[in-house]
Each structure stands twice: as structure tokens, then as C-alpha cells.
Design an enzyme around this catalytic site. Structure first.
Site: not given
Ligand code: ADP
Length: 319
Positions: A243, A103, A251, A162, A129, A187, A222, A73, A213, A11, A125-126
Site C-alpha cells: 500500500r 536558499d 507536512q 502489509r 536543506d 525497515e 520525494e 516570484c 515479520k 515554501g 523550510t521544513i
Molecule cells: P525557497 O526560498 O524556499 O528555496 P524558491 O527557490 O522558490 O524557494 O525561491 C523563492 C523566491 O526567491 C523565488 O520565487 C524568487 O523570487 C527568489 N529567488 C530565487 N532564486 C533567485 C535568484 N537567483 N536571484 C534572485 N531571486 C531569487
């Protein structure tokens, strides 16, 4: 080491460009050649690789998204996919790699490092985590975007008396919800790390109403449930006017905050230093305003934790 590569993966997050800029400029400052790998690991497999110059990263520090573009990928999770990537790196003479992402991206970088290509991960990443770092690049900007939206929603919520349910991002982590809930005076804050009963939430809503209030803001991460579903449930059980607003991808966009630009610049710079020191298989981060680095094995599979004190405070301030 003479030639390094940089890629963004997973992301996108505001501040990734500032990190790319730092890697390129710091690398060139140390007489390295820096190559940009476009579209994450997919681009690595496909050989979508170009040399970057000082000017290639001019005028990008303030831009959201990533000029290198990003991709998911699935092929790179396999050994064959990784071997194709390594063959491309060898073809271009790239000896080390900086990977900016979350990660999942770190796992790819770890796999490459284990197969002889030193990689350094930068947390982009936003969602905030990633273990081992107090902040990830993009988190601060996302908070400000969400706060801006909450403030605007609050205007209309109070005019019409609301209750608003606002769904925010964060994947499985509650950091965006917790920080924006506290900063936005919500809240109730629902996060995946803490179980809440709907009865308690309803009781709090009634209590607020009784003491006059006029409106309520409920932030739902999410990772807990969808805002729409949650609002439906509340409506059914309270007969209140409720709502929903799902903030969605706004974001992830926008010009990075000053904090994210500075963080990205510091982390990008440190990543290049580590490669120059001959290190790989590590990620950089920030702890107590100090730039740190740690082995991928120390942080992957470490469950994400929120700041419990902060959650407690949010409760105390929203009685
Ligand atoms: P983020 O890096 O934001 O956590 P993803 O979890 O989609 O996003 O991971 C991004 C890319 O990293 C994946 O599309 C894949 O190409 C590669 N990737 C994810 N997990 C593995 C893994 N266990 N081994 C090798 N490459 C990985």
C-alpha cells in the site's frame, strides 16, 4: 538604521510566524520601526508593505504558515525585478531587510545586499536543506507530523500484515526521510543522497518475512522517486500486498513545535542584532546549539549533506 522590513518567501514552514514575531518585537525593543512585506518578493515589487506594531504579531507564535504570506516570484530573479523592489524599499524608507525562507530566497537577499540593501537570511523550510545550520525552522515540526502519520499507518499495516510505502517531502534532501525513518522504525529508508538497489530492498523484505515479520514500513523521500511508482515496481517484483501513502502538504502545516518556536525566536532576534551592527549579506543559523552567522557566499552552492552516521545507524537497527 531606523526602519527595517521583514518578509517570508518560498515554501512556508511552521515557525515562520514565531520568527516574524521575534524580528518585530526585537526591532521595536531597539526603537526600530518594522515593516511587514506581504507575499514575499512579489509583494516587495508591488509595494504590498505595512508597518507592524507590537500587537500586529500578538497571538501568532503558535500558528503554522505565515501571516505575511509567501509567494514565488520569477520576476525577482531579474535585475529589473530587483530594481523595482529596491525602489519600493527606498519609497518606504526601509534600510535593511530580514528574509525568512530557503536558499532561493537567500539568493534574492544576496542580490539585494550586493545592491546596497543589507539583508539577513533566516532559514525557514521544513526540508532542512540549508548549509551552515544544523536545523531549519519547521523541520522539527514536520518530523513530528510525519511520525504521527507513520505510527497510525503502522497500526493498520500490522493488523493487515502489509508493507507500506510512505512518501515524504524534502525536495532534493533526504533529512525528513532519514529522521522519520529512524524515529518511526522503518525497515528501509530511500534518500537521494544514497543509492540503493531495489534487489537489496526486496531481499530485506523477504528476510523480514522469513523471520515472521508481519509488516514493513518503507520511507521514500520525494527527491528519489514517487512513492506510487516505487510501490508499483515492488508489487511487480514480489507479489506482496503493498500500500502507498503520500503524506503531501500536511507536512508543511500545523502548530510549530516548542523547538521550532524557540529556534525561530533566537534566529529572529540575532537577525535584527546583525542589522543593528551594520551587517548585511549574511544568514543566521544554529550550530551545536550556538547561534551563528555566515556570509551568503559561504553557504549558497554548498551541496547538502546528510548525517552519514545516522544513515548507517538506521541500517543497523533495521536488520
Ligand atoms: P525557497 O526560498 O524556499 O528555496 P524558491 O527557490 O522558490 O524557494 O525561491 C523563492 C523566491 O526567491 C523565488 O520565487 C524568487 O523570487 C527568489 N529567488 C530565487 N532564486 C533567485 C535568484 N537567483 N536571484 C534572485 N531571486 C531569487
Amino acid at each position: 538604521m531606523k526602519r527595517i522590513g521583514v518578509l517570508t518567501s518560498g515554501g512556508d514552514a511552521p515557525g515562520m510566524n514565531a520568527a516574524i514575531r521575534a524580528v518585530v518585537r526585537k526591532g521595536i525593543y531597539h526603537q526600530l520601526e518594522v515593516y511587514g512585506i506581504y507575499q514575499g518578493y512579489q509583494g516587495l515589487i508591488n509595494g504590498n508593505i505595512k508597518k507592524l506594531e507590537l500587537g500586529s504579531v500578538g497571538d501568532i507564535i503558535h500558528r503554522g504558515g505565515t501571516i505575511l504570506r509567501s509567494a514565488r516570484c520569477p520576476e525577482f530573479v531579474t535585475k529589473e525585478g530587483q530594481q523595482k523592489g529596491i525602489a519600493q524599499l527606498k519609497k518606504f524608507g526601509i534600510e535593511g531587510l530580514v528574509v525568512i525562507g530557503g536558499d532561493g530566497s537567500y539568493r534574492g537577499a544576496k542580490a539585494l545586499s550586493e545592491q546596497g540593501i543589507p539583508c539577513i537570511g533566516i532559514p525557514g523550510t521544513i526540508d532542512n536543506d540549508i548549509a551552515g545550520t544544523d536545523r531549519t525552522i519547521g523541520f522539527d515540526t514536520a518530523l513530528n507530523t510525519v511520525i504521527d502519520a507513520i505510527d497510525k499507518i503502522r497500526d493498520t499495516a500490522s493488523s493487515h500484515e502489509r508493507t507500506f510505502v510512505i512518501e515524504v517531502m524534502g525536495r532534493n534532501a533526504g533529512d525528513i526521510a532519514l529522521w522519520t525513518g529512524l524515529a518511526g522504525g522503518a525497515e528501509t529508508i530511500l534518500i537521494p543522497e544514497v543509492e540503493e538497489s531495489i534487489d537489496d530492498i526486496i531481499e530485506r523484505l523477504h528476510r523480514g518475512k522469513e523471520r515472521g515479520k508481519k509488516h514493513s514500513i518503507i520511507i521514500v523521500a520525494e527527491g528519489v522517486t514517487s512513492g506510487v511508482k516505487f510501490a508499483e515496481e515492488l508489487k511487480k517484483r514480489t507479489n506482496m500486498e503493498i500500500r502507498v501513502s503520500v503524506l503531501g502538504h500536511i507536512q508543511r502545516g500545523g502548530s510549530p513545535s516548542a523547538y521550532d518556536r524557540v529556534l525561530a525566536s533566537r534566529l529572529g532576534s540575532r537577525a535584527v542584532e546583525l542589522l543593528l551592527e551594520g551587517k548585511g549579506g549574511r544568514a543566521v543559523g544554529i550550530q551545536n546549539n550556538q547561534i551563528v552567522d555566515y556570509d551568503f557566499n559561504e553557504i549558497l552552492d554548498v551541496p547538502h549533506e546528510i548525517d552519514r552516521e545516522m544513515f548507517k545507524l538506521s541500517k543497523e537497527l533495521s536488520i
